[in-house]
Scaffold this motif. Structure first.
Motif: not given
Length: 501
Positions: A205-215
């Motif tokens: 969900l965070l990755f879909v929300a355009q957060t970098p994968a590592g973060d």
């Protein structure tokens, strides 16, 4: 092989898992062509496996005593000794720091406190990941330990709950080694897939929300473990959508019924009636409203879209930050400054300290005194007020509490008294060793409630933990471990009556 592993003490089992876990960052560094860091983690893991193998052979002829008390002692040993092993690659990679500093950092991670010992600039990216990963594993450990160790012994919040009254007729003290091992494996088999799955869902969900994968991975692990550990050079969760997803997953630190029950299946009707979740809802909604109610009444007469938008940002910033500190996660919303401006409070960290003191649900990754104990004391106070009005009235028992409400309230009151005494004692100790009184008070609250990010929001000079004396660092590590195990559990270990059982 499986039989030999099952016969190992809990500490050696977890050390074996920790050694294997070191190969995860080793592989990450190998892919990133960071060969020195990769070798450091790989060799540290090999060293741990070698130690476990030697100790396993040495103890193979020794018959395990088993029992809930033995597991509780092993769990205490885990929090004291395992960070010494986890700190090996940290000290070797940073190089220009003492081993004690690395040990203190790993204690903060394993206890899910998230205490930041080193500045972000001193840590390479792999160590930020390692801290969050260790905290995530510590969160999984406390989920499993709650059902496999605390519940049979009727401690850790279960002492004021009736959920396990009829489940363990022997009270956990009479369980043999086979029974305790089976209980530990059953809890791991039931809870760890849920814990891992929820972490992966939040990561996606965070990755879909355009957060970098590592973060996104670090945010997901820190949310589920309530450690509040952030990626490098980051102060808040990225974006409103990211905060919204994290906010939704904080429910798993507010109520144990959100991810499991003692009967092995979820009951959403019971979740709606859960007293911890209801009390948390009152705090999460009520406190932000009070924070900027004064400014809101003034702004009602101003017809401005910008003013309305500012009010909504302030409301969301307060909601997210209050929920985060109530669960002892410690994330700060990027709109928290708007909430501060609307509330007009110069010292909001005092409010956040109070929320961290209350804490989240029992048998979750959250620290603090726990919502259930607060609710039990509320029922007790309400009952006493009723008796003042109707002296001959008879109180009703609660299905979710002990049959005798007075007994549950007494236990909760004893816990709060011990908790307050511990806060006072560590505050005096820290003040005498290294800090001013105000700094010592905030640090004690952060350590005992397992809310390390409290230090980042306090309106006081920054605390230099690296320059602190050795005794201070050891005392701080002890405070974090006591906060994670709960002081009442440690007091129970010192009780002669417990050992006679």
């Amino acid at each position: 092989m499986q039989s030999a592993f099952s016969n190992l003490p809990l500490f050696l089992k977890l050390m074996c898992i920790a050694a294997l876990a070191m190969w995860v960052p080793a592989l990450v560094c190998l892919v990133a062509e960071q060969h020195y860091q990769s070798r450091t983690f790989f060799y540290s893991g090999m060293l741990g496996l070698t130690f476990v193998t030697i100790m396993g052979i040495t103890l193979s002829s020794r018959k395990s005593q088993g029992g809930g008390l033995s597991l509780l002692i092993d769990l205490g040993l885990v929090y004291f000794a395992l960070p010494a092993f986890l700190a090996l690659p940290v000290q070797q990679i940073i190089m220009n720091t003492s081993y004690l500093n690395a040990y203190l950092d790993m204690v903060g991670a394993l206890t899910t406190t998230g205490l930041r010992v080193f500045e972000d600039a001193r840590l390479p990216e792999v160590l930020h990941f390692w801290r969050a990963f260790v905290a995530w594993c510590g969160g999984a450990l406390i989920w499993i330990a709650a059902g496999a160790i605390f519940a049979p012994l009727n401690i850790g919040g279960y002492e004021v709950s009736a959920q396990t009254r009829h489940t363990y007729s022997a009270g956990g003290y009479g369980l043999n080694n086979t029974q305790t091992t089976h209980l530990l494996y059953r809890q791991t088999r039931e809870l760890f897939p849920v814990y891992l799955g929820l972490t992966l869902i939040l990561f996606i969900l965070l990755f879909v929300a355009q957060t970098p994968a590592g973060d996104a991975l670090i945010y997901a692990m820190s949310t589920m473990s309530t450690s509040g550990i952030l990626p490098a050079e980051s102060d808040t969760v990225v974006g409103f959508m990211g905060e919204a997803f994290v906010f939704a997953f904080l429910i798993f630190a507010l109520s144990r019924l959100s991810f499991t029950t003692d009967h092995g299946r979820l009951n959403f009707g019971g979740l709606r009636r859960d007293v911890e979740l209801r009390l948390a809802s009152v705090l999460i909604i009520g406190v932000p409203l009070l924070l900027f109610l004064r400014h809101w009444t003034v702004a009602l007469g101003i017809e401005s879209d910008n003013e309305l938008l500012s009010a909504l940002r302030a409301l969301w910033g307060a909601l997210f930050t209050v929920a985060s500190f109530l669960t002892t996660t410690g994330f700060i919303s990027e709109y928290w400054q708007d909430a501060q401006s609307w509330s007009g409070l110069d010292t909001p960290f005092v409010l956040l300290m109070g929320l961290a003191f209350i804490g989240g649900g029992f048998a979750t990754t959250a620290g603090g005194a726990k919502l259930l104990r607060v609710y039990v004391l509320y029922l007790s106070v309400r009952r006493e007020l009723d008796k003042m009005t109707y002296p001959s009235s008879v109180g009703q028992s609660r299905s979710h509490m002990r049959g005798d409400l007075r007994q549950g309230a007494n236990i909760a009151w004893v816990f709060f008294m011990i908790y307050v005494v511990a806060i006072a004692g560590f505050t005096v100790l820290f003040s005498a060793l290294h800090l001013d009184f105000e700094q010592a008070c905030v640090l004690v609250f952060a350590a005992l409630s397992n809310t390390g990010p409290l230090l980042d929001v306090m309106m006081l000079p920054e605390i230099d933990l690296i320059a602190a004396p050795v005794l201070f660092k050891l005392s701080l590590a002890l405070a974090m471990i006591l906060g994670r195990l709960e002081i009442l559990v440690v007091i129970a270990l010192l009780s002669p009556s417990l050992w006679r059982r």
